[in-house]
Design a protein around this motif. Structure first.
Motif, PDB file in Angstrom:
ATOM      1  N   ARG A 143      -0.766  -3.508  -9.516  1.00 45.52           N
ATOM      2  CA  ARG A 143      -0.511  -4.542 -10.510  1.00 45.52           C
ATOM      3  C   ARG A 143      -0.760  -5.941  -9.946  1.00 45.52           C
ATOM      4  O   ARG A 143      -0.488  -6.215  -8.771  1.00 45.52           O
ATOM      5  N   ILE A 144      -1.220  -6.829 -10.824  1.00 48.95           N
ATOM      6  CA  ILE A 144      -1.383  -8.229 -10.456  1.00 48.95           C
ATOM      7  C   ILE A 144      -0.041  -8.808 -10.013  1.00 48.95           C
ATOM      8  O   ILE A 144       0.055  -9.539  -9.027  1.00 48.95           O
ATOM      9  N   ASN A 145       1.004  -8.473 -10.754  1.00 50.14           N
ATOM     10  CA  ASN A 145       2.359  -8.950 -10.437  1.00 50.14           C
ATOM     11  C   ASN A 145       2.760  -8.572  -9.017  1.00 50.14           C
ATOM     12  O   ASN A 145       3.367  -9.376  -8.292  1.00 50.14           O
ATOM     13  N   ASP A 146       2.409  -7.365  -8.589  1.00 48.04           N
ATOM     14  CA  ASP A 146       2.791  -6.900  -7.258  1.00 48.04           C
ATOM     15  C   ASP A 146       1.966  -7.597  -6.174  1.00 48.04           C
ATOM     16  O   ASP A 146       2.487  -7.900  -5.090  1.00 48.04           O
ATOM     17  N   PHE A 147       0.688  -7.845  -6.452  1.00 47.02           N
ATOM     18  CA  PHE A 147      -0.127  -8.632  -5.527  1.00 47.02           C
ATOM     19  C   PHE A 147       0.488 -10.016  -5.327  1.00 47.02           C
ATOM     20  O   PHE A 147       0.609 -10.507  -4.193  1.00 47.02           O
ATOM     21  N   ILE A 148       0.874 -10.647  -6.411  1.00 47.43           N
ATOM     22  CA  ILE A 148       1.399 -12.012  -6.350  1.00 47.43           C
ATOM     23  C   ILE A 148       2.733 -12.038  -5.608  1.00 47.43           C
ATOM     24  O   ILE A 148       3.001 -12.955  -4.813  1.00 47.43           O
ATOM     25  N   ALA A 149       3.584 -11.039  -5.847  1.00 45.47           N
ATOM     26  CA  ALA A 149       4.874 -10.985  -5.149  1.00 45.47           C
ATOM     27  C   ALA A 149       4.672 -10.902  -3.641  1.00 45.47           C
ATOM     28  O   ALA A 149       5.318 -11.631  -2.865  1.00 45.47           O
ATOM     29  N   VAL A 150       3.762 -10.038  -3.215  1.00 43.09           N
ATOM     30  CA  VAL A 150       3.509  -9.861  -1.782  1.00 43.09           C
ATOM     31  C   VAL A 150       2.841 -11.094  -1.191  1.00 43.09           C
ATOM     32  O   VAL A 150       3.214 -11.563  -0.107  1.00 43.09           O
ATOM     33  N   LYS A 161      -2.628   8.321  -9.884  1.00 47.92           N
ATOM     34  CA  LYS A 161      -3.234   7.221  -9.139  1.00 47.92           C
ATOM     35  C   LYS A 161      -3.450   6.057 -10.095  1.00 47.92           C
ATOM     36  O   LYS A 161      -3.952   6.239 -11.193  1.00 47.92           O
ATOM     37  N   ARG A 162      -3.073   4.855  -9.691  1.00 50.77           N
ATOM     38  CA  ARG A 162      -3.177   3.703 -10.584  1.00 50.77           C
ATOM     39  C   ARG A 162      -3.566   2.457  -9.806  1.00 50.77           C
ATOM     40  O   ARG A 162      -3.404   2.389  -8.584  1.00 50.77           O
ATOM     41  N   LYS A 163      -4.098   1.491 -10.532  1.00 48.20           N
ATOM     42  CA  LYS A 163      -4.434   0.210  -9.925  1.00 48.20           C
ATOM     43  C   LYS A 163      -3.161  -0.540  -9.545  1.00 48.20           C
ATOM     44  O   LYS A 163      -2.146  -0.445 -10.227  1.00 48.20           O
ATOM     45  N   LEU A 181      -8.243  -5.835  -0.487  1.00 44.16           N
ATOM     46  CA  LEU A 181      -7.669  -4.830  -1.383  1.00 44.16           C
ATOM     47  C   LEU A 181      -7.709  -5.319  -2.830  1.00 44.16           C
ATOM     48  O   LEU A 181      -8.022  -4.542  -3.746  1.00 44.16           O
ATOM     49  N   ALA A 182      -7.416  -6.588  -3.054  1.00 37.47           N
ATOM     50  CA  ALA A 182      -7.444  -7.145  -4.406  1.00 37.47           C
ATOM     51  C   ALA A 182      -8.853  -7.125  -4.986  1.00 37.47           C
ATOM     52  O   ALA A 182      -9.043  -6.871  -6.186  1.00 37.47           O
ATOM     53  N   ILE A 183      -9.860  -7.363  -4.154  1.00 37.07           N
ATOM     54  CA  ILE A 183     -11.257  -7.292  -4.610  1.00 37.07           C
ATOM     55  C   ILE A 183     -11.608  -5.857  -4.992  1.00 37.07           C
ATOM     56  O   ILE A 183     -12.272  -5.603  -6.004  1.00 37.07           O
ATOM     57  N   VAL A 232       0.832  -1.198   0.000  1.00 35.00           N
ATOM     58  CA  VAL A 232       0.000   0.000   0.000  1.00 35.00           C
ATOM     59  C   VAL A 232       0.870   1.253   0.000  1.00 35.00           C
ATOM     60  O   VAL A 232       0.588   2.226  -0.714  1.00 35.00           O
ATOM     61  N   ASP A 233       1.952   1.219   0.772  1.00 34.00           N
ATOM     62  CA  ASP A 233       2.821   2.384   0.879  1.00 34.00           C
ATOM     63  C   ASP A 233       3.540   2.681  -0.433  1.00 34.00           C
ATOM     64  O   ASP A 233       3.751   3.853  -0.776  1.00 34.00           O
ATOM     65  N   ILE A 234       3.924   1.630  -1.181  1.00 32.62           N
ATOM     66  CA  ILE A 234       4.572   1.842  -2.477  1.00 32.62           C
ATOM     67  C   ILE A 234       3.677   2.669  -3.390  1.00 32.62           C
ATOM     68  O   ILE A 234       4.107   3.647  -4.007  1.00 32.62           O
ATOM     69  N   TYR A 235       2.408   2.291  -3.479  1.00 28.32           N
ATOM     70  CA  TYR A 235       1.490   2.975  -4.393  1.00 28.32           C
ATOM     71  C   TYR A 235       1.087   4.342  -3.858  1.00 28.32           C
ATOM     72  O   TYR A 235       0.857   5.270  -4.640  1.00 28.32           O
ATOM     73  N   ARG A 236       1.029   4.469  -2.547  1.00 31.37           N
ATOM     74  CA  ARG A 236       0.744   5.779  -1.964  1.00 31.37           C
ATOM     75  C   ARG A 236       1.899   6.743  -2.257  1.00 31.37           C
ATOM     76  O   ARG A 236       1.697   7.908  -2.610  1.00 31.37           O
ATOM     77  N   THR A 237       3.117   6.244  -2.161  1.00 32.78           N
ATOM     78  CA  THR A 237       4.302   7.067  -2.412  1.00 32.78           C
ATOM     79  C   THR A 237       4.409   7.460  -3.882  1.00 32.78           C
ATOM     80  O   THR A 237       4.701   8.615  -4.208  1.00 32.78           O
ATOM     81  N   THR A 238       4.187   6.509  -4.785  1.00 37.07           N
ATOM     82  CA  THR A 238       4.288   6.830  -6.209  1.00 37.07           C
ATOM     83  C   THR A 238       3.196   7.802  -6.639  1.00 37.07           C
ATOM     84  O   THR A 238       3.421   8.643  -7.511  1.00 37.07           O
ATOM     85  N   GLU A 239       2.025   7.710  -6.011  1.00 36.99           N
ATOM     86  CA  GLU A 239       0.969   8.674  -6.330  1.00 36.99           C
ATOM     87  C   GLU A 239       1.398  10.077  -5.907  1.00 36.99           C
ATOM     88  O   GLU A 239       1.184  11.057  -6.635  1.00 36.99           O
TER      89      GLU A 239
END
Length: 381
Positions: A293-300, A289-291, A319-321, A276-283
């Protein structure tokens, strides 16, 4: 020689048939003349009507636009940077006048001052009004124009957040001014490049400047420097542009195998909060603001499963839902959470809910059905 190198670079980095340039003639009141623009819009710009895009202004657009636009198209295709609007400003006949500065204060004067105002007061507002631009704006220059882009850096509220300075021919006090500005800057990306076969005066000045900038103690400064081996004043451009984009958009890229192994897997804090923090920081950094990634969900989620930190799967599933409501991914995580925490009925219902949604990655309808049937079999339902 310069023209042939430019042609080679353009051929290497331009994707014909995908993102083609739009040519516009822009009437400037400040300059009292027309200026020729090259504009590359993202591939799906017309379809994504609600999407906004970073703006990249390229000086020396006559030869620098194509390598920049080609790299932007390539990097954004692989999601290593956001799709962006690239605008090249042709200066073949005017670059000396455009970048003119006085010999007392070494600030833009005459045509140089007019050109500075043209970019800030006419061109940028026009592009913001005409196209769907984001807050993030980057400017690129080479030698004489690379010196000129620094004048925008010295404003109290710079209109550009990113500076790609390719082998700049610096005005006498420019190095000290850059050092002073970057020492107190935040949310600014500054990329500087030279080469071992660059002009000696330019190379020596930039190496000396790098020593000073590298010594600045400012944790919020984003400064990058390259001295390319066996490259010249012109050929360094082909190497510097992709490296500059990689550095500026490092936080934007998908989670790599290295980050997974060295950062996420040994995390003692919450992997979910890390994501969550990665995407909050990049925003915050890029204004986009972006969805997730599936890849990032799977990594975590893989790290969570390896460490058997099952409680993390519940917020991850929710969060994925939220992010991908049409995919079975989130319900799979919830099913795993309930299954591992001793609630088989809830797990079965979660897998059944996921079964009705679209397949993704390793998750198929057969796989989700097998999960349901295994629970029924284990509990005799």
């Amino acid at each position: 020689m310069k023209k042939s190198v430019t042609l080679i670079i353009a051929c290497l980095f331009t994707f014909s048939g995908y993102s083609q340039a739009i040519y516009e003639s822009f009437r400037s009141i400040k300059l009292d003349q027309n200026r020729e623009l090259k504009i590359q819009l993202p591939r799906n710009y017309k379809k994504n009507e609600d999407k906004i895009y970073p703006l990249i202004i390229v000086l020396d657009g006559d030869y620098l636009f194509e390598p920049v636009a080609g790299n932007v198209d390539y990097f954004s295709y692989w999601e290593d940077m956001p799709e962006s609007i690239v605008v090249g400003l042709n200066q073949r006949k005017t670059r000396q006048e455009d970048c003119q500065y006085d010999t007392a204060e070494f600030l833009p004067e005459l045509k140089g001052a007019e050109f500075f105002e043209f970019i800030g007061q006419e061109l940028i507002p026009y592009l913001d009004q005409t196209y769907r631009t984001a807050q993030l704006k980057i400017i690129v220059g080479h030698d004489y124009t690379a010196n000129f882009i620094n004048y925008f850096l010295f404003k109290d509220n710079p209109i550009f957040q990113g500076y790609i300075s390719l082998s700049p021919e610096l005005a006498p006090p420019m190095g000290e001014r850059i050092e002073s500005k970057l020492a107190g800057s935040s949310d600014i990306w500054y990329y500087l490049a030279t080469a071992t076969n660059d002009a000696d005066n330019i190379k020596n000045d930039l190496i000396a400047l790098d020593e000073k900038l590298s010594a600045i103690e400012n944790p919020e400064m984003n400064y990058f420097f390259d001295n390319f081996e066996e490259s010249s004043h012109y050929t360094l451009v082909g190497k510097a542009i992709p490296h500059a984009l990689e550095n500026i958009f490092e936080m934007y890229r998908p989670i790599s195998k290295k980050t997974y192994k060295e950062v996420i897997l040994p995390l003692e804090t919450s992997p979910y909060e890390y994501l969550v923090d990665i995407y909050r920081t990049t925003e915050k950094l890029y204004g986009i603001k972006r969805k997730i990634r599936i890849n990032d969900f799977i990594a975590v989620s893989t790290a969570i499963e390896k460490n058997e930190n099952w409680a993390e799967l519940e917020p991850l599933g929710k969060l994925a839902i939220k992010e991908h409501s049409d995919l079975m991914l989130g319900y799979y995580y919830l099913g795993m959470f309930y299954e591992q925490t001793g609630e088989p009925k809830k797990a079965m219902r979660a897998y059944e809910s996921g079964f009705q949604l679209a397949e993704v990655a390793f998750l198929t309808k057969d796989y989700m059905l097998d999960k349901v049937n295994k629970i029924k079999e284990d509990f005799g339902w």
